[in-house]
Motif scaffolding. Structure first.
Motif, short mmCIF file in Angstrom:
data_model
loop_
_atom_site.label_atom_id
_atom_site.label_comp_id
_atom_site.label_asym_id
_atom_site.label_seq_id
_atom_site.Cartn_x
_atom_site.Cartn_y
_atom_site.Cartn_z
N ASN A 159 29.13 45.39 -24.46
CA ASN A 159 27.97 46.11 -23.66
C ASN A 159 27.89 45.44 -22.36
O ASN A 159 27.06 45.96 -21.48
N ALA A 160 28.58 44.31 -21.98
CA ALA A 160 28.34 43.52 -20.75
C ALA A 160 29.83 43.20 -20.10
O ALA A 160 29.90 42.48 -18.98
N ALA A 161 30.61 44.04 -20.73
CA ALA A 161 32.21 43.78 -19.95
C ALA A 161 32.21 44.17 -18.66
O ALA A 161 33.20 43.83 -18.08
N ASP A 162 31.28 45.06 -18.21
CA ASP A 162 31.72 45.48 -16.75
C ASP A 162 30.64 44.81 -15.70
O ASP A 162 30.86 44.77 -14.59
N VAL A 163 29.74 43.62 -16.36
CA VAL A 163 29.13 42.85 -15.30
C VAL A 163 30.30 41.94 -14.65
O VAL A 163 31.14 41.33 -15.32
N PRO A 164 30.15 41.87 -13.21
CA PRO A 164 31.11 40.88 -12.44
C PRO A 164 31.17 39.51 -12.99
O PRO A 164 29.99 38.92 -13.36
N ALA A 165 32.22 38.68 -13.11
CA ALA A 165 32.08 37.35 -13.51
C ALA A 165 31.28 36.60 -12.80
O ALA A 165 30.46 35.49 -13.06
N GLN A 166 31.08 36.96 -11.19
CA GLN A 166 30.06 36.11 -10.41
C GLN A 166 28.67 36.14 -10.85
O GLN A 166 27.93 35.17 -10.70
N GLU A 167 28.12 37.19 -11.59
CA GLU A 167 26.95 37.30 -12.41
C GLU A 167 26.89 36.84 -13.49
O GLU A 167 25.84 36.05 -14.17
N LEU A 168 27.85 36.51 -14.15
CA LEU A 168 28.01 36.02 -15.66
C LEU A 168 28.25 34.42 -15.49
O LEU A 168 27.43 33.57 -16.58
N PRO A 326 25.30 35.88 -25.41
CA PRO A 326 25.42 37.19 -25.38
C PRO A 326 24.17 38.33 -25.07
O PRO A 326 23.98 39.23 -24.46
N ARG A 327 23.04 37.58 -25.54
CA ARG A 327 21.69 38.17 -25.40
C ARG A 327 21.34 38.32 -23.92
O ARG A 327 20.97 39.34 -23.28
N LEU A 328 21.51 36.91 -23.35
CA LEU A 328 21.44 37.16 -21.90
C LEU A 328 22.35 37.98 -20.83
O LEU A 328 21.95 38.85 -20.07
N ALA A 329 23.73 38.00 -21.30
CA ALA A 329 24.58 38.98 -20.79
C ALA A 329 24.19 40.38 -20.89
O ALA A 329 24.29 41.33 -19.93
N THR A 330 23.80 40.80 -21.92
CA THR A 330 23.19 42.29 -22.41
C THR A 330 22.04 42.42 -21.42
O THR A 330 21.97 43.48 -20.77
N MET A 331 21.13 41.49 -21.14
CA MET A 331 19.94 41.64 -20.17
C MET A 331 20.36 41.80 -18.64
O MET A 331 19.74 42.44 -17.91
N VAL A 332 21.58 41.14 -18.45
CA VAL A 332 22.18 41.27 -17.11
C VAL A 332 22.62 42.63 -16.80
O VAL A 332 22.33 43.40 -15.89
N ALA A 333 23.52 43.04 -17.87
CA ALA A 333 24.06 44.50 -17.98
C ALA A 333 23.00 45.66 -17.84
O ALA A 333 23.33 46.57 -17.12
N ASP A 334 21.81 45.50 -18.48
CA ASP A 334 20.84 46.72 -18.63
C ASP A 334 19.91 46.47 -17.44
O ASP A 334 18.81 47.05 -17.22
N GLY A 335 19.86 45.36 -16.42
CA GLY A 335 19.09 45.25 -15.43
C GLY A 335 17.84 44.50 -15.56
O GLY A 335 17.06 44.45 -14.66
N ARG A 336 17.75 44.09 -16.93
CA ARG A 336 16.39 43.34 -17.09
C ARG A 336 16.47 41.83 -16.46
O ARG A 336 15.47 41.45 -16.13
N LEU A 337 17.45 41.26 -16.22
CA LEU A 337 17.68 39.89 -15.58
C LEU A 337 18.62 40.06 -14.40
O LEU A 337 20.00 40.41 -14.46
N PRO A 338 17.82 40.45 -13.15
CA PRO A 338 18.49 40.79 -12.09
C PRO A 338 19.26 39.64 -11.24
O PRO A 338 19.07 39.18 -10.31
N VAL A 339 20.23 38.84 -12.22
CA VAL A 339 20.87 37.53 -11.40
C VAL A 339 21.53 38.06 -10.26
O VAL A 339 21.77 37.15 -9.26
N ARG A 340 21.96 39.34 -10.02
CA ARG A 340 22.72 39.55 -8.41
C ARG A 340 21.77 39.08 -7.55
O ARG A 340 22.20 38.60 -6.38
N ALA A 341 20.38 38.99 -7.70
CA ALA A 341 19.50 38.89 -6.56
C ALA A 341 19.61 37.32 -6.28
O ALA A 341 19.21 36.91 -4.94
N LEU A 342 20.28 36.57 -6.84
CA LEU A 342 20.21 35.11 -6.78
C LEU A 342 21.45 34.63 -6.31
O LEU A 342 21.78 33.38 -5.69
#
Length: 370
Positions: A159-168, A326-342
């Motif tokens: 469920n987080a496979a489409d998150v860019p590596a830069q955010e993972l 994996p829990r954090l990756a899922t939270m990034v994927a669904d927008g709850r952890l907006p890592v992209r902003a950092l």
């Protein structure tokens, strides 16, 4: 042996130097990962400067994400082609490890900092000038390839496979540390108050996690107005510029007597003392910022005892990576952890510029792309 380019540090205080290296083929319990992105963290610069005990010449980097290329015959958790996050290493044998708390590994320093080799003393990396120290956090990911172990190589859930590596990539240390101190350690009660000292990536990750919870106040303390403005956008209810205001008095006023808990992420001993003084009676300080080894803080012991305060050191968010990442990756994927902003991406060749922008505050989380 796979050949790639790495950012090598030749001696204490030297600049990163890009050069070709060779990475050994994985042994039976090892994994060869093609690095797609790797975060830069305070620990990388501290090790380069000699503040952390990593032997040089060597390759740093400890927030890698990438794709598994080859595995040893004893590896079962990942397969070639898997997208993975790289994190800290641990022995797997001590009480902490077998209890599901590898961040409390009895050999944490040896596995992540001081050895720079395999357990048998063999080097995993080499250049034209000879062997290089590697295995920094079990990965040394400032390179196109990293040689890792099953314990610190975590498959990304579907469920987080489409998150860019830069955010993972930042999940492997900085995000894991900040989010983990809140979710795994402090576990704040409904309606409680929290202060976060330091609006770097760890402090902001703690803020993002706290913002998911029903807290009454989340106050962020820093000396940079730009970071405080970002903290407001990420969920802080109040901010304090400690360069112009006394943070202890400000926090007592904003929270009605002091926060129930604080996260100290700055790594400055004097700031730790402020954080502890600001706590409400019975409050807890989660300490995640790490100064140079041997640094001490001026704490008022009578205040700690008489107000029943607790101080808890937390490494890597007290995480069990196969469960928490994996829990954090899922939270990034669904927008709850907006890592992209950092995140701010840099080519690996611009690693010195990335380091300077992190030091100056222009970049919250530099991420290098080999």
């Amino acid at each position: 042996m796979p050949q790639t380019t790495a950012a090598v540090v030749d001696r204490r205080g030297a600049q990163f130097a890009l050069r070709p290296i060779e990475v050994q083929e994985p042994r039976r319990d090892e994994i060869l990962v093609r690095v797609q992105a790797t975060g830069m963290c305070h620990a990388d610069l501290a090790a380069r400067n000699g503040d952390f005990p990593f032997p040089l010449a060597g390759v740093l980097g400890h927030e890698g994400a990438g794709v598994v290329e080859r595995i040893g015959e004893a590896v079962t958790a990942v397969r070639p082609g898997d997208l993975v996050i790289l994190t800290f290493d641990s022995c797997g044998r001590c009480t902490g490890c077998v209890s599901g708390l590898p961040s409390q590994c009895a050999e944490f320093v040896a596995y992540n900092f001081s050895r720079g080799t395999r357990l048998d003393g063999s080097c995993t990396l080499s250049s034209a000038d000879g062997d290089l120290h590697g295995n920094f956090f079990g990965q040394s990911s400032f390179a196109g390839y990293a040689l890792t172990r099953e314990r610190n190589t975590i498959a990304v859930p579907d469920n987080a496979a489409d998150v860019p590596a830069q955010e993972l990539a930042p999940l492997g240390c900085g995000i894991q540390t900040g989010a983990g101190v809140v979710l795994n350690v402090l576990q704040p009660r409904v309606g409680s108050t929290m202060a976060i000292f330091g609006a770097g990536v760890v402090g902001l990750a703690a803020l993002m996690a706290a913002a998911l919870l029903p807290l009454r106040e989340i106050v962020v303390v820093d000396i940079k107005d730009s970071r405080l403005e970002l903290a407001r956008k990420l969920g802080a209810t109040q901010v304090v510029n400690s360069g112009t205001d006394d943070p202890v008095q400000a926090l007592k006023g904003l929270t009605g007597g002091g926060p129930d808990m604080v996260v100290e992420s700055s790594g400055v001993p004097a700031v730790l003392a402020q954080a502890v003084r600001s706590l409400a009676p019975g409050g807890t300080a989660g300490v995640v910022g790490v100064p140079a080894f041997g640094a001490t803080a001026p704490l008022d012991v009578a205040d700690i005892v008489n107000a029943s305060k607790r101080i808890v050191g937390v490494v890597e968010g007290q995480s069990n990576p196969p469960e928490f990442l994996p829990r954090l990756a899922t939270m990034v994927a669904d927008g709850r952890l907006p890592v992209r902003a950092l995140v701010k991406a840099f080519p690996l060749g611009d690693i010195e510029r990335a380091a300077e922008e992190m030091r100056s505050g222009l970049a919250v989380k530099p991420v290098l792309v080999p």
